[in-house]
Design a protein around this motif. Structure first.
Motif, PDB file in Angstrom:
ATOM      1  N   ARG A   1      -4.379  -4.857  -9.291  1.00 29.34           N
ATOM      2  CA  ARG A   1      -3.324  -3.798  -9.233  1.00 29.34           C
ATOM      3  C   ARG A   1      -2.213  -4.154  -9.943  1.00 29.34           C
ATOM      4  O   ARG A   1      -1.639  -3.009 -10.638  1.00 29.34           O
ATOM      5  CB  ARG A   1      -2.750  -3.384  -7.595  1.00 29.34           C
ATOM      6  CG  ARG A   1      -4.051  -2.861  -6.998  1.00 29.34           C
ATOM      7  CD  ARG A   1      -4.131  -2.924  -5.435  1.00 29.34           C
ATOM      8  NE  ARG A   1      -2.864  -2.475  -4.676  1.00 29.34           N
ATOM      9  CZ  ARG A   1      -2.534  -2.489  -3.328  1.00 29.34           C
ATOM     10  NH1 ARG A   1      -3.465  -3.251  -2.693  1.00 29.34           N
ATOM     11  NH2 ARG A   1      -1.618  -2.183  -2.870  1.00 29.34           N
TER      12      ARG A   1
ATOM     13  N   ASP B   1       0.614  -1.318  -0.022  1.00 28.37           N
ATOM     14  CA  ASP B   1      -0.007   0.016   0.156  1.00 28.37           C
ATOM     15  C   ASP B   1       0.848   1.260   0.013  1.00 28.37           C
ATOM     16  O   ASP B   1       0.301   2.268  -0.517  1.00 28.37           O
ATOM     17  CB  ASP B   1      -1.068   0.054   1.116  1.00 28.37           C
ATOM     18  CG  ASP B   1      -2.044  -1.174   1.193  1.00 28.37           C
ATOM     19  OD1 ASP B   1      -2.235  -1.742  -0.123  1.00 28.37           O
ATOM     20  OD2 ASP B   1      -2.690  -1.336   2.176  1.00 28.37           O
TER      21      ASP B   1
ATOM     22  N   ASP C   1       1.149   1.843  -3.532  1.00 33.62           N
ATOM     23  CA  ASP C   1       0.010   2.586  -3.986  1.00 33.62           C
ATOM     24  C   ASP C   1      -0.279   3.770  -3.656  1.00 33.62           C
ATOM     25  O   ASP C   1      -0.865   4.639  -4.504  1.00 33.62           O
ATOM     26  CB  ASP C   1      -1.182   1.599  -3.260  1.00 33.62           C
ATOM     27  CG  ASP C   1      -2.309   1.458  -4.283  1.00 33.62           C
ATOM     28  OD1 ASP C   1      -2.465   1.396  -5.468  1.00 33.62           O
ATOM     29  OD2 ASP C   1      -3.526   1.728  -3.571  1.00 33.62           O
ATOM     30  N   ARG C   2       0.168   4.023  -2.488  1.00 31.35           N
ATOM     31  CA  ARG C   2      -0.166   5.611  -2.074  1.00 31.35           C
ATOM     32  C   ARG C   2       0.732   6.577  -2.996  1.00 31.35           C
ATOM     33  O   ARG C   2       0.467   7.801  -2.976  1.00 31.35           O
ATOM     34  CB  ARG C   2      -0.085   5.842  -0.727  1.00 31.35           C
ATOM     35  CG  ARG C   2      -0.749   4.939   0.228  1.00 31.35           C
ATOM     36  CD  ARG C   2      -0.809   5.473   1.467  1.00 31.35           C
ATOM     37  NE  ARG C   2       0.428   5.351   2.282  1.00 31.35           N
ATOM     38  CZ  ARG C   2       0.756   4.276   2.934  1.00 31.35           C
ATOM     39  NH1 ARG C   2       0.189   3.303   3.080  1.00 31.35           N
ATOM     40  NH2 ARG C   2       2.107   4.297   3.518  1.00 31.35           N
TER      41      ARG C   2
ATOM     42  N   ILE D   1       1.171   6.373  -6.275  1.00 29.96           N
ATOM     43  CA  ILE D   1       0.669   6.533  -7.600  1.00 29.96           C
ATOM     44  C   ILE D   1       0.617   7.748  -7.845  1.00 29.96           C
ATOM     45  O   ILE D   1      -0.201   8.669  -7.451  1.00 29.96           O
ATOM     46  CB  ILE D   1      -0.481   5.541  -7.846  1.00 29.96           C
ATOM     47  CG1 ILE D   1      -0.232   4.169  -7.524  1.00 29.96           C
ATOM     48  CG2 ILE D   1      -1.016   5.617  -9.408  1.00 29.96           C
ATOM     49  CD1 ILE D   1       0.462   3.285  -8.238  1.00 29.96           C
TER      50      ILE D   1
ATOM     51  N   TYR E   1      -4.781  -7.476  -5.408  1.00 29.17           N
ATOM     52  CA  TYR E   1      -3.329  -7.432  -5.783  1.00 29.17           C
ATOM     53  C   TYR E   1      -3.483  -7.752  -7.345  1.00 29.17           C
ATOM     54  O   TYR E   1      -2.506  -6.971  -8.166  1.00 29.17           O
ATOM     55  CB  TYR E   1      -2.726  -8.807  -5.041  1.00 29.17           C
ATOM     56  CG  TYR E   1      -2.806  -8.557  -3.590  1.00 29.17           C
ATOM     57  CD1 TYR E   1      -2.319  -7.124  -3.036  1.00 29.17           C
ATOM     58  CD2 TYR E   1      -2.734  -9.277  -2.349  1.00 29.17           C
ATOM     59  CE1 TYR E   1      -2.190  -6.721  -1.511  1.00 29.17           C
ATOM     60  CE2 TYR E   1      -2.451  -8.909  -1.112  1.00 29.17           C
ATOM     61  CZ  TYR E   1      -2.231  -7.913  -0.828  1.00 29.17           C
ATOM     62  OH  TYR E   1      -2.184  -7.590   0.430  1.00 29.17           O
TER      63      TYR E   1
ATOM     64  N   ALA F   1       3.587   4.307  -9.858  1.00 28.19           N
ATOM     65  CA  ALA F   1       4.068   4.606  -8.741  1.00 28.19           C
ATOM     66  C   ALA F   1       5.520   5.633  -8.886  1.00 28.19           C
ATOM     67  O   ALA F   1       6.413   5.200  -9.770  1.00 28.19           O
ATOM     68  CB  ALA F   1       4.735   3.422  -7.827  1.00 28.19           C
TER      69      ALA F   1
ATOM     70  N   TYR G   1       7.174  -3.742  -7.985  1.00 35.48           N
ATOM     71  CA  TYR G   1       5.985  -3.541  -7.395  1.00 35.48           C
ATOM     72  C   TYR G   1       4.947  -4.466  -7.980  1.00 35.48           C
ATOM     73  O   TYR G   1       4.174  -5.210  -7.331  1.00 35.48           O
ATOM     74  CB  TYR G   1       5.379  -2.126  -7.340  1.00 35.48           C
ATOM     75  CG  TYR G   1       4.062  -1.745  -6.930  1.00 35.48           C
ATOM     76  CD1 TYR G   1       3.616  -2.491  -5.780  1.00 35.48           C
ATOM     77  CD2 TYR G   1       3.194  -1.141  -7.527  1.00 35.48           C
ATOM     78  CE1 TYR G   1       2.429  -2.231  -5.367  1.00 35.48           C
ATOM     79  CE2 TYR G   1       1.874  -0.731  -7.381  1.00 35.48           C
ATOM     80  CZ  TYR G   1       1.647  -1.418  -6.163  1.00 35.48           C
ATOM     81  OH  TYR G   1       0.206  -0.933  -5.555  1.00 35.48           O
TER      82      TYR G   1
END
Length: 213
Positions: free
Chosen positions: A206, A131, A134-135, A137, A203, A143, A180
């Protein structure tokens, strides 16, 4: 560390047997209560070096005790933002974001060796390190600007940036995003192994998104 070597390697030429002896001596010299990247310089348990040592240990002895300890060591290094430290134990905090993903690879490889799903369930919350990526992106859907030390490799072109890919200064780097995506795939496989299909789909979705970009 009391490493018991059970494997044998047959070389086509006898003089090459020294490579096997050197490899085993190196592994033993780097195993105490933790792994070490080398016994004469930094003497630290770095994620990337340690993963290779774990794989070699599996191959030559089948011993998984040190590997299980390694998983716990790095879990204990997790910072409040979810990222894992790149070396542990250590008195100075150092973070290389990609190295956190390699801990996920370690966990899956431990499962392959042992078949133990209990550790997958136990360490599932630690996989939320994904995550963190992901934060980060960005507008491109990839990312970027991961922070800390965005190390990639010691290659001549990146020496001026301490091994950090030049792309990170302009936006997303393919190296970090592919790592990632691989981490997401590994996590998805483990979630499937423990029947967590909703997380497995998340998952995989993503990872699909990253790969499509």
């Amino acid at each position: 560390y009391p490493l018991k070597v059970r494997a044998e390697f047959l070389f086509p030429e006898k003089k090459m047997e020294k490579l096997w002896d050197i490899s085993l001596r190196t592994l033993r010299s780097c195993m105490h209560e933790t792994h070490e990247d080398c016994p004469y310089y930094e003497q630290l348990q770095y994620t990337l070096d340690t993963r290779l040592q774990m794989l070699f240990t599996y191959a030559v002895s089948g011993d998984t005790r040190m590997a299980e300890n390694v998983l716990w060591d790095f879990r204990c290094s997790q910072l409040p933002d979810g990222i894992l430290q790149s070396r542990t134990p250590c008195t100075h905090t150092q973070v290389i974001p990609d190295f956190s993903i390699y801990w996920i690879f370690m966990l899956e490889e431990f499962y392959w060796q042992t078949g133990r799903t209990d550790l997958i369930r136990f360490y599932r919350p630690v996989m939320d390190v994904l995550d963190y990526f992901d934060r980060h992106i960005g507008p491109s859907g990839l990312a970027e600007k991961l922070g800390y030390w965005e190390f990639g490799d010691w290659v001549d072109k990146w020496d001026g940036h301490a091994g950090t890919p030049d792309a990170t200064y302009a936006g997303p780097a393919a190296l970090h995003n592919l790592t990632y995506a691989l981490g997401l795939r590994a996590a998805a496989r483990m979630m499937h192994a423990v029947g967590r299909e909703e997380l497995r789909r998340d998952y995989d979705s993503r990872a699909d998104h990253i790969c499509e970009k």
